[in-house]
Design an enzyme around this catalytic site. Structure first.
Site, short mmCIF file in Angstrom:
data_model
loop_
_atom_site.label_atom_id
_atom_site.label_comp_id
_atom_site.label_asym_id
_atom_site.label_seq_id
_atom_site.Cartn_x
_atom_site.Cartn_y
_atom_site.Cartn_z
N GLU A 1 -20.11 129.83 35.69
CA GLU A 1 -18.76 129.27 35.73
C GLU A 1 -18.19 129.34 34.33
O GLU A 1 -18.91 129.15 33.34
CB GLU A 1 -18.77 127.81 36.20
N ASP B 1 -14.80 131.24 57.99
CA ASP B 1 -14.77 130.00 57.22
C ASP B 1 -13.90 130.16 55.97
O ASP B 1 -13.16 129.25 55.59
CB ASP B 1 -16.18 129.56 56.84
#
Length: 193
Positions: free
Chosen positions: A61, A86
């Site tokens: 990240e 999804d």
């Protein structure tokens, strides 16, 4: 698996979700390519790196301008189609992605995904755009509308002629009524009524 095979596995569900939710199929497929490395890195069949609690994975990240390796939870799916579905539901039901829905330009949709915070990578939109253009994914954004079949009047008249011959050769009243009904339906189907 080849890159084209990977793409063609996703096309039907990406196009179905595009019809239903307005998310360009090209953008959905490009995200799956980018997030999973063409399907090679999709633990739990999670093509989009959608966070959850089912399995823990190491990921990177961008935090405070630095790439940091962390362990985080991710969702798990039975198959890739469920993962695509999804992903579409996530974008469709989360208000922060509302500008992505029904966006007809893949460049704008990619930038809106980045702006909404889908990924921490500051180059995310540019990477999606390069994938879309490099693999010509916009070809999957054009969906032919399903239309009813319109029979030509010539074909309808040929069939009506056969029905007329059958109508004249029978004395069965019910069969005559049915032949007449079918001829009328053919006239409607060919635009003659």
């Amino acid at each position: 698996m080849s890159k084209e095979s990977f793409i063609y596995q996703l096309v039907p569900v990406a196009q179905a979700d595009m019809r239903e939710f307005g998310i360009l199929a090209s953008v959905t497929i490009a995200q799956a390519i980018l997030e999973s490395g063409w399907g090679r890195s999709a633990p739990g069949n999670n093509l989009f790196g959608i966070k959850g609690r089912r399995q823990q994975q190491v990921t990177k990240e961008l935090i405070s301008g630095k790439w940091i390796q962390i362990v985080d939870g991710f969702r798990v799916y039975d198959n890739w189609s469920d993962s695509v579905r999804d992903h579409s539901l996530l974008l469709a039901h989360n208000p922060r992605y509302s500008n992505v829905l029904h966006e007809r330009g893949y460049r704008c949709a990619s930038r809106e995904l980045q702006r909404a915070g889908y990924a921490t990578d500051p180059q995310y939109a540019d990477k999606l755009i390069r994938i879309i253009e490099g693999s010509e994914l916009t070809r999957f954004d054009q969906i032919e509308e399903e239309r009813g079949y319109m029979m030509s009047s010539d074909d309808a008249n040929k069939i009506i002629n056969f029905l007329s011959a059958a109508w004249m050769s029978t004395e069965d009243a019910e069969a005559r009524v049915e032949f007449h009904r079918l001829a009328d339906e053919l006239r409607k189907a060919s635009g003659q009524q």
